[in-house]
Design an enzyme around this catalytic site. Structure first.
Site, PDB file in Angstrom:
ATOM      1  CG  HIS A  19      -1.521   1.356   1.444  1.00 42.88           C
ATOM      2  ND1 HIS A  19      -3.049   1.476   1.125  1.00 42.88           N
ATOM      3  CD2 HIS A  19      -1.134   2.335   2.087  1.00 42.88           C
ATOM      4  CE1 HIS A  19      -3.199   2.602   1.401  1.00 42.88           C
ATOM      5  NE2 HIS A  19      -2.235   3.253   2.175  1.00 42.88           N
ATOM      6  CD  GLU A  20       2.077   3.616   3.580  1.00 41.31           C
ATOM      7  OE1 GLU A  20       2.624   4.596   3.432  1.00 41.31           O
ATOM      8  OE2 GLU A  20       0.915   3.286   4.328  1.00 41.31           O
ATOM      9  CG  HIS A  22       0.454   6.487  -0.611  1.00 45.51           C
ATOM     10  ND1 HIS A  22      -0.721   6.890  -1.067  1.00 45.51           N
ATOM     11  CD2 HIS A  22       0.513   5.581   0.539  1.00 45.51           C
ATOM     12  CE1 HIS A  22      -1.619   6.464  -0.128  1.00 45.51           C
ATOM     13  NE2 HIS A  22      -1.076   5.803   0.745  1.00 45.51           N
ATOM     14  CD  GLU A  75      -3.698   7.007   2.473  1.00 48.71           C
ATOM     15  OE1 GLU A  75      -3.599   5.666   2.410  1.00 48.71           O
ATOM     16  OE2 GLU A  75      -2.990   7.784   2.687  1.00 48.71           O
ATOM     17  CG  ASP A 104      -6.475   0.524   0.709  1.00 47.58           C
ATOM     18  OD1 ASP A 104      -5.539   0.635   1.203  1.00 47.58           O
ATOM     19  OD2 ASP A 104      -7.324   0.963   1.326  1.00 47.58           O
TER      20      ASP A 104
END
EC number: 3.4.24.-
Length: 420
Positions: free
Chosen positions: A278-279, A282, A358, A362
């Site tokens: 997930h990070e 980004h 976000e 995901d």
């Protein structure tokens, strides 16, 4: 004027507090809609009755404290102006040195100290609330150390920004807002470069990830996504909190992949890998740079509006508040109020953009790991661990949540499982 300010402040603040209390404790609907009951998004399926009760209580008290404290700085800045404290601060800064470049940093220090002291009780109550529900584990001495570090780091940055801003105001009466906006880009890039290696280590101890097998798997994910990382950092947070977190921040040679030790201690390996994916998402989708662009755009619009509102405020109330001109440092509290109100007005838009980013991260993480079960488990554990409210009231969501609600995130995972 002073007596009227005190009277109306007390009356309006009391009414505001009562309305917020009624909304959060009486009117707002907590719990999960019928359509989600019994699904993975229903906390009743993965939380005990005690955890459910604590989650609702903690969320209500935490949100109440946030909303009640929201206007406090505005009130403080107004009081500083109305009671002539700003003029006293200006005169005191001028007595410290005959060099004008020293006056603004001294004034900012005096104003920052007063604001910090007056808002300290709220910060302390927030700490006590977090301790009582088992979220925070930090000792008072460590907490005070972090508070003081935050104060001085914030002061140094603010003193620099305000000194530059008021220098521009004096030299470019009609274009200071434009030049200040232009300077924001290199400043923010510099801060992004500096944050991981200078500021973050002031608060916590960073070390290489001890679990080399997990590090290899995380770096494999990073390599697959073309993230230029050579190591994964572990930060000791268990002495401060039971909350979990992970992030990718920094730019260039200072880019870091970071895991809190609480995350490592409480999640299974496959769940940690989902969180890291997930990070990484980004980074891959350039959210960091979009945030930078958004901040610069917001600064441009905000400073332009502040330029006009500050001019109007000085023209309308300058004599009463003893502000000689827009570039008079004694008017800084007025500028702070204007910028803070503009920031608050923009909050719902900023948070909506953040929630969308976000959700995209995901989706990226699910597609990268192909393990929605691990993702559901990670979100459920995050909910239990942080006593999070899976379906907060609308006012809380749109003014506080930079992430989708846990109900929305877990529902997305369930939909992905059905497609698969």
């Amino acid at each position: 004027m002073k007596k009227r300010f005190l009277t109306w402040t007390l009356i309006l603040f009391a009414i505001y507090g009562v309305l917020i209390g009624l909304y959060l404790f009486q009117w707002a609907e907590f719990g999960v809609p019928e359509a989600y009951q019994g699904t993975s998004a229903d906390p009743a399926t993965f939380m005990t009755a005690k955890e459910l009760a604590q989650s609702q209580d903690y969320s209500r008290y935490k949100d109440f404290l946030y909303f009640v404290s929201l206007p406090l700085e505005w009130i403080i800045y107004l009081g500083v102006m109305i009671f002539g404290i700003s003029t006293v601060f200006k005169q005191s800064s001028e007595r410290v040195s005959r060099f004008s470049i020293v006056h603004i940093p001294v004034y900012v220090l005096l104003l920052s100290t007063l604001t910090w002291m007056l808002t300290f009780p709220v910060d302390y109550i927030s700490r006590r609330l977090s301790l009582s529900y088992g979220i925070s584990t930090q000792t008072f001495s460590d907490w005070m150390k972090d508070e003081l570090i935050s104060f001085w780091v914030g002061y140094i940055i603010m003193a620099l920004l305000i000194t530059v801003l008021y220098t521009l105001m004096r030299k470019f009466e009609k274009r200071w807002w434009l030049y200040a906006s232009i300077l924001m880009m290199p400043f923010l890039v510099f801060m992004m470069y500096l944050q991981p290696v200078v500021i973050d280590p002031l608060y916590n101890e960073f070390s290489d990830l001890k679990d080399k097998n997990l590090e290899a798997k995380i770096l494999s994910l990073a390599d697959e996504a073309n993230v230029p990382a050579e190591r994964v950092y572990e930060v000791n947070m268990s002495e401060e909190t039971n909350s979990m977190n992970a992030y990718v921040n920094g730019i260039g040679s200072n880019l870091r992949i970071v895991l809190w030790d609480t995350t490592l201690n409480r999640l299974q390996e496959k769940e940690v890998l989902f969180i890291m994916a997930h990070e990484i998402g980004h980074y891959v989708m350039h959210h960091l740079y979009w945030n930078l662009f958004g901040a610069v755009a917001a600064a441009f619009i905000g400073l332009y509006l502040a330029y006009h509102l500050m001019k109007y405020s000085v023209r309308r109330w300058g004599d009463k508040l003893n502000i000689k001109s827009v570039s008079d440092i004694a008017g800084l509290p007025v500028l702070f109020i204007i910028l803070s109100l503009l920031s608050f007005a923009a909050t719902p838009v900023e948070l909506a953009i953040s929630r969308n980013a976000e959700m995209d991260a995901d989706v990226y993480a699910i597609e990268m790991t192909q393990n929605p079960e691990a993702a559901v488990g990670a979100f459920q554990e995050l909910t239990v661990n942080g006593l999070s409210e899976v379906n907060p009231p609308a006012l809380v969501k749109y003014l506080r949540y930079g992430h989708p609600t846990m109900m929305e995130r877990i529902h997305l995972l369930e939909q992905y499982q059905q497609i698969e």
